[in-house]
Design a protein around this motif. Structure first.
Motif, PDB file in Angstrom:
ATOM      1  N   ALA A 100       0.810  -1.255  -0.008  1.00 60.96           N
ATOM      2  CA  ALA A 100       0.043  -0.009   0.151  1.00 60.96           C
ATOM      3  C   ALA A 100       0.897   1.225  -0.092  1.00 60.96           C
ATOM      4  O   ALA A 100       0.666   2.344  -0.757  1.00 60.96           O
ATOM      5  CB  ALA A 100      -0.835   0.118   1.229  1.00 60.96           C
ATOM      6  N   ASP A 101       1.882   1.193   0.808  1.00 61.35           N
ATOM      7  CA  ASP A 101       2.817   2.417   0.774  1.00 61.35           C
ATOM      8  C   ASP A 101       3.483   2.798  -0.591  1.00 61.35           C
ATOM      9  O   ASP A 101       3.668   3.583  -0.992  1.00 61.35           O
ATOM     10  CB  ASP A 101       3.988   2.337   1.879  1.00 61.35           C
ATOM     11  CG  ASP A 101       3.452   2.442   3.324  1.00 61.35           C
ATOM     12  OD1 ASP A 101       2.481   2.900   3.505  1.00 61.35           O
ATOM     13  OD2 ASP A 101       4.363   1.971   4.188  1.00 61.35           O
ATOM     14  N   LEU A 102       3.871   1.489  -1.305  1.00 58.53           N
ATOM     15  CA  LEU A 102       4.459   1.571  -2.583  1.00 58.53           C
ATOM     16  C   LEU A 102       3.492   2.054  -3.717  1.00 58.53           C
ATOM     17  O   LEU A 102       3.945   2.890  -4.450  1.00 58.53           O
ATOM     18  CB  LEU A 102       5.133   0.150  -2.773  1.00 58.53           C
ATOM     19  CG  LEU A 102       6.405   0.132  -2.151  1.00 58.53           C
ATOM     20  CD1 LEU A 102       6.810  -1.303  -2.503  1.00 58.53           C
ATOM     21  CD2 LEU A 102       7.696   1.127  -2.456  1.00 58.53           C
ATOM     22  N   ASP A 103       2.294   1.703  -3.670  1.00 58.71           N
ATOM     23  CA  ASP A 103       1.225   1.975  -4.377  1.00 58.71           C
ATOM     24  C   ASP A 103       1.080   3.591  -4.398  1.00 58.71           C
ATOM     25  O   ASP A 103       0.948   4.313  -5.264  1.00 58.71           O
ATOM     26  CB  ASP A 103       0.131   1.272  -4.283  1.00 58.71           C
ATOM     27  CG  ASP A 103      -0.020  -0.016  -4.783  1.00 58.71           C
ATOM     28  OD1 ASP A 103       0.845  -0.259  -5.917  1.00 58.71           O
ATOM     29  OD2 ASP A 103      -0.730  -0.947  -4.517  1.00 58.71           O
ATOM     30  N   ARG A 104       1.109   4.002  -3.167  1.00 64.08           N
ATOM     31  CA  ARG A 104       0.861   5.401  -2.764  1.00 64.08           C
ATOM     32  C   ARG A 104       2.215   6.221  -3.432  1.00 64.08           C
ATOM     33  O   ARG A 104       1.816   7.396  -4.170  1.00 64.08           O
ATOM     34  CB  ARG A 104       0.527   6.147  -1.607  1.00 64.08           C
ATOM     35  CG  ARG A 104      -0.851   5.496  -0.975  1.00 64.08           C
ATOM     36  CD  ARG A 104      -1.006   6.353   0.148  1.00 64.08           C
ATOM     37  NE  ARG A 104      -0.303   5.562   1.419  1.00 64.08           N
ATOM     38  CZ  ARG A 104      -0.613   4.498   1.984  1.00 64.08           C
ATOM     39  NH1 ARG A 104      -1.613   3.922   1.883  1.00 64.08           N
ATOM     40  NH2 ARG A 104       0.271   4.017   3.123  1.00 64.08           N
TER      41      ARG A 104
END
Length: 262
Positions: A100-104
């Motif tokens: 999720a952090d990388l997607d953002r």
């Protein structure tokens, strides 16, 4: 020359770092401290950057939070044992948070065309984000492989430095099977057709552009029980890697920094 430390704490010398005002951001996901430290040191060597020039953040340790991309020349994402193609129900809470952090972050990176380079796990992270098919069709055991640069790669400002063919270490359970139309295939191989691609200023690499034989051995011993190979094959795989033709890591990391340093 500049001085830093290797994975054992010994002092090593490297060539002077390229001039830059803004550091690069290095994102790691390895929870195993020796492998995490060795990986970061390998990226320092391969980029000729100092620790001040390659700001390290361990994503597995804490949430990423907001990143001021204007404060960095670019972003580099390392490898690890996560697979984006794992069924959601099999992913740990840490893995889901990292994704999720990388997607953002990748949403902002691509929107602003910030230089990005994802290695091994990074090709899955970027590939999944842009709609590539990432699965286990083209897994490769830990080994030295031949990588062939495509005509588009030969014309690319980063990959042109690698020549038409080179050798590098790899080892992965998943790979990109199909790229979306906007992605440019930069390098291919016999057992995994997507060894590198680019979309805008974001690069993704399946092989390990930072890894030498000592680094491969440390990681293979660290992850011997993680399903990359049968543990009883470790010594034979290491012996084969030693004569695989990989003498030094390919120069694409150094070139990425040269092209995008600011």
């Amino acid at each position: 020359m500049t001085s830093t430390t290797d994975g054992t704490g010994s002092s090593v010398e490297r060539a002077a770092s390229p001039p830059l005002t803004l550091p690069f951001l290095f994102l790691g996901i390895r929870a195993e401290n020796p492998a995490a430290a060795d990986e970061y040191e390998a990226f320092l060597r391969a980029t000729d950057l100092t620790e001040k020039q390659l700001h390290r953040v361990r994503l597995e340790a804490a949430p990423l939070g907001a990143v001021d991309l204007d404060a960095y020349s670019g972003v580099i994402l390392g490898g690890g044992s996560f697979c984006v193609s794992d069924p959601t129900e099999n992913k740990t809470a840490v893995q889901l948070r990292v994704e999720a952090d990388l997607d953002r972050l990748l949403k902002d990176v691509l929107a602003a065309d910030v230089p990005f380079l994802g290695c091994c796990y990074g090709i899955g992270a970027l590939g999944r984000h842009i709609g590539a098919v990432v699965d286990r069709t083209y897994a490769e055991p830990a080994a030295g492989i031949s990588v062939r640069v495509t005509p588009e790669g030969a014309a690319d400002p980063v990959f042109a430095v690698a020549g038409r063919e080179f050798y590098a270490f790899t080892g992965h359970k998943e790979a990109v099977t199909t790229l979306p139309r906007e992605a440019v295939l930069l390098a291919t191989g016999d057992n995994a057709p997507v060894q590198a691609f680019r979309v805008g200023s974001a690069y993704a690499i399946q092989f390990h552009p930072e890894m030498d034989l000592a680094g491969l051995e440390l990681r293979m011993r660290t992850y011997a029980q993680h399903g990359y190979f049968a543990p009883e094959e470790l010594d034979d795989l290491l012996a084969a890697a030693a004569v695989s033709g990989v003498d030094v890591p390919p120069p694409v990391l150094r070139r990425f920094v040269e092209v995008h340093a600011r």
